[in-house]
Design a protein around this motif. Structure first.
Motif, PDB file in Angstrom:
ATOM      1  N   LEU A  86       8.751   4.201  38.803  1.00 11.98           N
ATOM      2  CA  LEU A  86       7.903   5.300  38.332  1.00 11.98           C
ATOM      3  C   LEU A  86       8.055   6.555  39.176  1.00 11.98           C
ATOM      4  O   LEU A  86       7.313   7.518  39.006  1.00 11.98           O
ATOM      5  CB  LEU A  86       6.431   4.858  38.321  1.00 11.98           C
ATOM      6  CG  LEU A  86       6.108   3.611  37.492  1.00 11.98           C
ATOM      7  CD1 LEU A  86       4.605   3.340  37.518  1.00 11.98           C
ATOM      8  CD2 LEU A  86       6.608   3.756  36.070  1.00 11.98           C
TER       9      LEU A  86
ATOM     10  N   SER B  44       1.283   5.183  45.098  1.00 12.25           N
ATOM     11  CA  SER B  44      -0.135   5.092  44.747  1.00 12.25           C
ATOM     12  C   SER B  44      -0.909   6.359  45.059  1.00 12.25           C
ATOM     13  O   SER B  44      -2.043   6.524  44.586  1.00 12.25           O
ATOM     14  CB  SER B  44      -0.782   3.903  45.461  1.00 12.25           C
ATOM     15  OG  SER B  44      -0.728   4.072  46.868  1.00 12.25           O
TER      16      SER B  44
ATOM     17  N   ASN C  23       2.139  10.767  34.901  1.00 13.61           N
ATOM     18  CA  ASN C  23       1.318  10.112  33.890  1.00 13.61           C
ATOM     19  C   ASN C  23       2.093   8.977  33.224  1.00 13.61           C
ATOM     20  O   ASN C  23       2.434   9.038  32.041  1.00 13.61           O
ATOM     21  CB  ASN C  23       0.857  11.127  32.839  1.00 13.61           C
ATOM     22  CG  ASN C  23      -0.130  10.533  31.858  1.00 13.61           C
ATOM     23  OD1 ASN C  23      -0.868   9.595  32.178  1.00 13.61           O
ATOM     24  ND2 ASN C  23      -0.144  11.071  30.645  1.00 13.61           N
TER      25      ASN C  23
ATOM     26  N   THR D  40      10.795   6.851  34.586  1.00 15.26           N
ATOM     27  CA  THR D  40      10.019   7.938  34.000  1.00 15.26           C
ATOM     28  C   THR D  40      10.948   9.018  33.445  1.00 15.26           C
ATOM     29  O   THR D  40      12.152   9.038  33.724  1.00 15.26           O
ATOM     30  CB  THR D  40       9.094   8.589  35.035  1.00 15.26           C
ATOM     31  OG1 THR D  40       9.876   9.375  35.954  1.00 15.26           O
ATOM     32  CG2 THR D  40       8.305   7.543  35.799  1.00 15.26           C
TER      33      THR D  40
ATOM     34  N   GLN E  85      -0.250   7.635  41.682  1.00 16.83           N
ATOM     35  CA  GLN E  85      -0.290   6.646  40.601  1.00 16.83           C
ATOM     36  C   GLN E  85      -1.215   5.480  40.936  1.00 16.83           C
ATOM     37  O   GLN E  85      -0.943   4.329  40.619  1.00 16.83           O
ATOM     38  CB  GLN E  85       1.136   6.145  40.327  1.00 16.83           C
ATOM     39  CG  GLN E  85       2.094   7.277  39.928  1.00 16.83           C
ATOM     40  CD  GLN E  85       3.555   6.917  40.078  1.00 16.83           C
ATOM     41  OE1 GLN E  85       3.925   6.068  40.879  1.00 16.83           O
ATOM     42  NE2 GLN E  85       4.407   7.577  39.306  1.00 16.83           N
TER      43      GLN E  85
ATOM     44  N   CYS F 187      -2.610   3.520  37.922  1.00 15.03           N
ATOM     45  CA  CYS F 187      -1.551   2.700  37.335  1.00 15.03           C
ATOM     46  C   CYS F 187      -1.319   1.453  38.182  1.00 15.03           C
ATOM     47  O   CYS F 187      -1.152   0.350  37.652  1.00 15.03           O
ATOM     48  CB  CYS F 187      -0.269   3.509  37.210  1.00 15.03           C
ATOM     49  SG  CYS F 187       1.094   2.638  36.429  1.00 15.03           S
TER      50      CYS F 187
ATOM     51  N   LEU G 265       6.261   2.312  42.710  1.00 12.56           N
ATOM     52  CA  LEU G 265       5.415   3.473  42.461  1.00 12.56           C
ATOM     53  C   LEU G 265       4.927   4.085  43.770  1.00 12.56           C
ATOM     54  O   LEU G 265       5.212   3.577  44.859  1.00 12.56           O
ATOM     55  CB  LEU G 265       4.230   3.091  41.565  1.00 12.56           C
ATOM     56  CG  LEU G 265       3.354   1.875  41.920  1.00 12.56           C
ATOM     57  CD1 LEU G 265       2.487   2.130  43.139  1.00 12.56           C
ATOM     58  CD2 LEU G 265       2.489   1.488  40.737  1.00 12.56           C
TER      59      LEU G 265
END
Length: 277
Positions: free
Chosen positions: A6, A65, A47, A27, A68, A71, A63
């Motif tokens: 991501l 954090s 997003n 992404t 995100q 998520c 990812l």
């Protein structure tokens, strides 16, 4: 293993480590290496689409954090393993890559990649510190300006080269500032987000609605900012536009940006030496 990334820099790391064939989702902002063009998109960097992610049945999701967090929580609640990674220093970057190799089952070749990157970073640091430290500020943004702080990879890379950076509290990632603040700091070198002379203008990122995109800015625009007309970097023509890939993606290509900057410091040192002769 089925992996989804991501974060653009995480995607670059996966491919650099030879794990690209396990990547099943990225992404819309993941644009390097070229192999990512054929991979399924799972939303924007800022997003991500949790439904699309889960539909790909990943074993591991990479990812950040800080951006995100929601998520991450939803993925963990769904039983998906998450690799949360946001380095602030070069060593943090390299150890994080080594952790990823362990998690994703990378081969010895992947560890060799990290060893070579660590060795190259050490060489660049040694080269940079052979010359006097310079005051440098990296200005990001256009309508709203900011400079990286110690809780960012940009600051970590630049400070590793022994440069004197704009003072920012250790816990801050990005500090808002004005051109007046830049003038007070009076940098000897001024880096700004923008288009590198001679290169094509960067394409607009997915979801970007910024009218005056900093990534498309020409360096001459900065020389015409009245508030910094008396800054040493401006007077001595030491203002440089840098692309996002140079310092804003904490991955293998970060060292390309560092190598460019070290080369510029060395060239400047030679010029100053010649002027004194």
């Amino acid at each position: 293993m089925r992996i989804i990334s991501l974060v653009p820099s995480h995607t670059e790391i996966l491919f650099a480590l030879g794990l690209g064939d396990q990547v099943v989702g990225v992404t819309s902002h993941c644009d390097y290496p070229p192999e990512v063009e054929k991979i399924q998109r799972v939303g924007l960097f800022g997003n991500p689409n949790i439904e699309k992610i889960l539909s790909l049945q990943p074993d591991l999701v990479l990812l950040d954090s800080r951006l995100q967090g929601r998520c991450k929580q939803e993925l963990q609640e769904a039983g998906v393993e998450v690799f949360d990674f946001f380095p602030f220093t070069l060593e943090g970057l390299f150890t994080g890559m080594e952790r990823l190799i362990n998690v994703a089952g990378g081969e010895d070749d992947a560890r060799q990649v990290v060893d070579e990157l660590r060795m190259k970073a050490d060489q660049l640091i040694k080269r940079a510190k052979q010359h006097p430290s310079r005051r440098l500020i990296f200005v990001m943004g256009s309508d709203v300006l900011a400079t990286p702080g110690p809780a960012s990879m940009q600051y970590g890379a630049l400070s590793a080269l022994g440069l004197e950076l704009y003072p920012v509290d250790f816990h801050i990632s990005y500090l808002p500032l004005s051109w007046g603040d830049v003038a007070k700091f009076d940098p000897e070198i001024l880096l700004v987000c923008g288009r590198v002379p001679g290169r094509e203008e960067q394409k607009r990122c997915p979801g970007c609605s910024i009218k005056n995109r900093p990534c498309a800015r020409d360096v001459e625009e900065i020389y015409h900012v009245a508030e910094i007309a008396d800054v040493k970097a401006v007077k001595e023509r030491k203002v440089f536009t840098v692309p996002c890939t140079f310092f804003c993606r904490p991955g293998p290509r970060l060292l390309e940006g560092m190598e460019w900057l070290v080369g510029m410091l060395e060239e400047d040192h030679v010029q100053n030496y010649d002027h004194r002769r």
